[in-house]
Design a protein around this motif. Sequence first.
Motif, PDB file in Angstrom:
ATOM      1  N   LEU A   5       0.858  -1.181   0.000  1.00 15.72           N
ATOM      2  CA  LEU A   5       0.000   0.000   0.000  1.00 15.72           C
ATOM      3  C   LEU A   5       0.895   1.232   0.000  1.00 15.72           C
ATOM      4  O   LEU A   5       1.789   1.353   0.849  1.00 15.72           O
ATOM      5  CB  LEU A   5      -0.894   0.006   1.236  1.00 15.72           C
ATOM      6  N   VAL A   6       0.672   2.137  -0.944  1.00 16.93           N
ATOM      7  CA  VAL A   6       1.413   3.392  -1.008  1.00 16.93           C
ATOM      8  C   VAL A   6       0.445   4.521  -0.692  1.00 16.93           C
ATOM      9  O   VAL A   6      -0.591   4.663  -1.345  1.00 16.93           O
ATOM     10  CB  VAL A   6       2.054   3.604  -2.386  1.00 16.93           C
ATOM     11  N   ILE A   7       0.774   5.313   0.311  1.00 20.06           N
ATOM     12  CA  ILE A   7      -0.093   6.417   0.729  1.00 20.06           C
ATOM     13  C   ILE A   7       0.539   7.727   0.290  1.00 20.06           C
ATOM     14  O   ILE A   7       1.585   8.126   0.790  1.00 20.06           O
ATOM     15  CB  ILE A   7      -0.309   6.398   2.249  1.00 20.06           C
ATOM     16  N   GLY A   8      -0.101   8.376  -0.666  1.00 25.52           N
ATOM     17  CA  GLY A   8       0.424   9.596  -1.261  1.00 25.52           C
ATOM     18  C   GLY A   8       0.310   9.516  -2.771  1.00 25.52           C
ATOM     19  O   GLY A   8       0.097   8.428  -3.327  1.00 25.52           O
ATOM     20  N   GLY A   9       0.432  10.671  -3.436  1.00 25.10           N
ATOM     21  CA  GLY A   9       0.260  10.658  -4.881  1.00 25.10           C
ATOM     22  C   GLY A   9       1.248  11.497  -5.649  1.00 25.10           C
ATOM     23  O   GLY A   9       1.041  11.775  -6.833  1.00 25.10           O
ATOM     24  N   GLU A  31      -4.378   8.374  -3.067  1.00 23.84           N
ATOM     25  CA  GLU A  31      -4.072   9.795  -3.236  1.00 23.84           C
ATOM     26  C   GLU A  31      -5.199  10.607  -2.596  1.00 23.84           C
ATOM     27  O   GLU A  31      -6.382  10.400  -2.900  1.00 23.84           O
ATOM     28  CB  GLU A  31      -3.934  10.115  -4.726  1.00 23.84           C
ATOM     29  N   SER A  32      -4.844  11.542  -1.696  1.00 19.01           N
ATOM     30  CA  SER A  32      -5.874  12.307  -0.987  1.00 19.01           C
ATOM     31  C   SER A  32      -6.590  13.299  -1.892  1.00 19.01           C
ATOM     32  O   SER A  32      -7.759  13.620  -1.662  1.00 19.01           O
ATOM     33  CB  SER A  32      -5.252  13.054   0.200  1.00 19.01           C
ATOM     34  N   ALA A  33      -5.922  13.764  -2.934  1.00 18.51           N
ATOM     35  CA  ALA A  33      -6.499  14.786  -3.814  1.00 18.51           C
ATOM     36  C   ALA A  33      -7.421  14.156  -4.860  1.00 18.51           C
ATOM     37  O   ALA A  33      -7.303  12.968  -5.173  1.00 18.51           O
ATOM     38  CB  ALA A  33      -5.381  15.546  -4.522  1.00 18.51           C
ATOM     39  N   ILE A 145      -5.267   2.651  -8.326  1.00 14.18           N
ATOM     40  CA  ILE A 145      -5.169   4.037  -7.871  1.00 14.18           C
ATOM     41  C   ILE A 145      -6.534   4.481  -7.357  1.00 14.18           C
ATOM     42  O   ILE A 145      -7.541   4.325  -8.041  1.00 14.18           O
ATOM     43  CB  ILE A 145      -4.702   4.966  -9.008  1.00 14.18           C
ATOM     44  N   ARG A 146      -6.539   5.039  -6.151  1.00 17.39           N
ATOM     45  CA  ARG A 146      -7.763   5.582  -5.569  1.00 17.39           C
ATOM     46  C   ARG A 146      -7.546   7.067  -5.261  1.00 17.39           C
ATOM     47  O   ARG A 146      -6.633   7.417  -4.501  1.00 17.39           O
ATOM     48  CB  ARG A 146      -8.109   4.843  -4.267  1.00 17.39           C
ATOM     49  N   TYR A 147      -8.363   7.934  -5.869  1.00 16.70           N
ATOM     50  CA  TYR A 147      -8.298   9.366  -5.588  1.00 16.70           C
ATOM     51  C   TYR A 147      -9.283   9.719  -4.467  1.00 16.70           C
ATOM     52  O   TYR A 147     -10.085   8.889  -4.033  1.00 16.70           O
ATOM     53  CB  TYR A 147      -8.619  10.168  -6.847  1.00 16.70           C
ATOM     54  N   ASP A 148      -9.211  10.972  -4.007  1.00 13.26           N
ATOM     55  CA  ASP A 148     -10.102  11.436  -2.929  1.00 13.26           C
ATOM     56  C   ASP A 148     -10.071  10.482  -1.736  1.00 13.26           C
ATOM     57  O   ASP A 148     -11.111  10.184  -1.136  1.00 13.26           O
ATOM     58  CB  ASP A 148     -11.533  11.579  -3.450  1.00 13.26           C
ATOM     59  N   SER A 149      -8.884  10.017  -1.384  1.00 15.70           N
ATOM     60  CA  SER A 149      -8.750   9.003  -0.327  1.00 15.70           C
ATOM     61  C   SER A 149      -7.720   9.411   0.720  1.00 15.70           C
ATOM     62  O   SER A 149      -6.647   8.795   0.841  1.00 15.70           O
ATOM     63  CB  SER A 149      -8.358   7.653  -0.951  1.00 15.70           C
ATOM     64  N   PRO A 150      -8.013  10.459   1.497  1.00 12.12           N
ATOM     65  CA  PRO A 150      -7.064  10.873   2.542  1.00 12.12           C
ATOM     66  C   PRO A 150      -7.035   9.879   3.696  1.00 12.12           C
ATOM     67  O   PRO A 150      -8.079   9.553   4.267  1.00 12.12           O
ATOM     68  CB  PRO A 150      -7.616  12.231   2.997  1.00 12.12           C
ATOM     69  N   VAL A 151      -5.854   9.400   4.027  1.00 15.54           N
ATOM     70  CA  VAL A 151      -5.699   8.446   5.130  1.00 15.54           C
ATOM     71  C   VAL A 151      -5.629   9.221   6.440  1.00 15.54           C
ATOM     72  O   VAL A 151      -4.847  10.169   6.569  1.00 15.54           O
ATOM     73  CB  VAL A 151      -4.436   7.591   4.936  1.00 15.54           C
ATOM     74  N   ASP A 152      -6.469   8.838   7.406  1.00 18.63           N
ATOM     75  CA  ASP A 152      -6.478   9.547   8.681  1.00 18.63           C
ATOM     76  C   ASP A 152      -5.998   8.697   9.853  1.00 18.63           C
ATOM     77  O   ASP A 152      -5.870   9.199  10.971  1.00 18.63           O
ATOM     78  CB  ASP A 152      -7.871  10.113   8.980  1.00 18.63           C
ATOM     79  N   ALA A 153      -5.736   7.407   9.633  1.00 24.74           N
ATOM     80  CA  ALA A 153      -5.263   6.556  10.733  1.00 24.74           C
ATOM     81  C   ALA A 153      -4.519   5.346  10.181  1.00 24.74           C
ATOM     82  O   ALA A 153      -4.787   4.880   9.073  1.00 24.74           O
ATOM     83  CB  ALA A 153      -6.430   6.086  11.600  1.00 24.74           C
ATOM     84  N   ILE A 154      -3.557   4.869  10.956  1.00 21.91           N
ATOM     85  CA  ILE A 154      -2.769   3.677  10.629  1.00 21.91           C
ATOM     86  C   ILE A 154      -2.930   2.674  11.765  1.00 21.91           C
ATOM     87  O   ILE A 154      -2.805   3.028  12.943  1.00 21.91           O
ATOM     88  CB  ILE A 154      -1.274   4.021  10.456  1.00 21.91           C
ATOM     89  N   GLU A 155      -3.222   1.421  11.419  1.00 22.39           N
ATOM     90  CA  GLU A 155      -3.271   0.358  12.426  1.00 22.39           C
ATOM     91  C   GLU A 155      -1.899  -0.304  12.498  1.00 22.39           C
ATOM     92  O   GLU A 155      -1.331  -0.701  11.467  1.00 22.39           O
ATOM     93  CB  GLU A 155      -4.329  -0.679  12.057  1.00 22.39           C
ATOM     94  N   LEU A 156      -1.381  -0.402  13.706  1.00 19.55           N
ATOM     95  CA  LEU A 156      -0.062  -0.993  13.940  1.00 19.55           C
ATOM     96  C   LEU A 156      -0.167  -2.114  14.954  1.00 19.55           C
ATOM     97  O   LEU A 156      -1.014  -2.083  15.854  1.00 19.55           O
ATOM     98  CB  LEU A 156       0.910   0.068  14.464  1.00 19.55           C
TER      99      LEU A 156
END
Length: 469
Positions: A5-9, A31-33, A145-156
């Motif tokens: 999983l790559v978070i960012g665009g 990608e959050s945008a 690729i998923r747009y409009d997808s801002p990540v707000d939390a990470i499970e660890l």
Amino acid sequence: MVDVLVIGGGNAALCAALMAREAGASVLLLESAPREWRGGNSQHTRNLRCMHDAPQDVLIDAYPEEEYWQDLLKVTGGITNERLARLVIRESSTCRPWMQKHGVRFQPPLSGALHVARTNAFFMGGGKALVNAYYRSAQSLGIQIRYDSPVDAIELEGDRFVAARTGSERFEARACVLAAGGFESNREWLRQAWGQNERGEWPADNFLIRGTRFNTGVLLKYMIDAGADAIGDPSQSHCVAIDARAPLYDGGICTRIDCVSLGVVLNRDAKRFYDEGEDFWPKRYAIWGRLVAQQPGQIGYSIIDAKAIGRFMPPVFPGVKADTLSELARKLELPESTFVQTITEYNAACRVGTFDHTALDDCHTEYLLPPKTHWARPIDTAPFYGYALKPGITFTYLGLKVNEKAQVHFGGKPSENLFVAGEMMAGNVLGKGYTAGVGMSIGTAFGRIAGAEAAKALSEQLGVHRAEA
């Protein structure tokens, strides 16, 4: 569940996604945008600083590792990790064929940027074309690729990545690369980082955001709060003096004012406050935003005369023009008598030798504080021009601590399956200062490393599972 999983665009995220996919991993990029604003700050870039030991297609002469390192050492004032910095430098010498394989094209520098023809490779069509090329390549390789997808939390689980969340959606993966940018568009965090000055001002309230509006630092803050090791000063950033008329977000390169070294810069009291000719503009342009931020009202004024016209890349807005210095002061709403006195004293202090804007020439001032070390010529030829300047934040330097494998650290221990690239770790190399093109060098180097290491972590996990079976 995907492999990586790559978070960012932006550039770093795309490099990571492409490298992981080339290594055989299945990849999902969030990608959050929205699609039309994809690419983060990378869409506003135009070049990559490259080490090379001999002339190459669009690079002249040579730019060896040691010179690159000394340039970086100078602008950072030694606040850098030499091991990681040299890794970036060496990676910059080998990445261009890979970039070209994914559709990136290079061109010789434009006439306004010939002074970096030896050190920087320019993208044909700029950063937007680079981003589009990478997205086309990603789609052709089967990267989701998923747009409009801002990540707000990470499970660890301890220091291991398990899943990412965007609102109510959850995305599991065997490995993850964080490349979601800094916090330059988070005004409250900027206010907290810069605080209140002795004049009772909150400097960050007057900052313009030169880059993307989508870099709010939500993921960065989440990771720091979750115990990831942080590095860098939150008040340090790529901070450029840009046209005060620029938009609040996404002004990009065209709002930069590049005539600073050809004239003088005054504050709102019509006083000079720094050496405009300290060094070549590509090595000093990114200090001027911070300098202006420290002035009253967070505003400055770049003043030139007719002799400077044609010697710098013109910004998108024309300067304020006047036939006399007094008229220019009035148009800029600066104290007229002080303005004229400051310019008159500067003119009298100029010792003009052989003017050469492509070299550290012998045109300087004497008995003037602050001095002007190079390119000092009297401002005496009408018409005169003035540009109001405000601090323009491109990206912030607070980030996550990494090693040569781009692994996120928790309490000094590297995670086995969580990696970071781009602005989210640039502070390992950039403690302060900047030199043109190095941000793209960092993003490209660590994006490629993070993607390759994420894919490698998968094969190691499979090997462990087979051994246990």
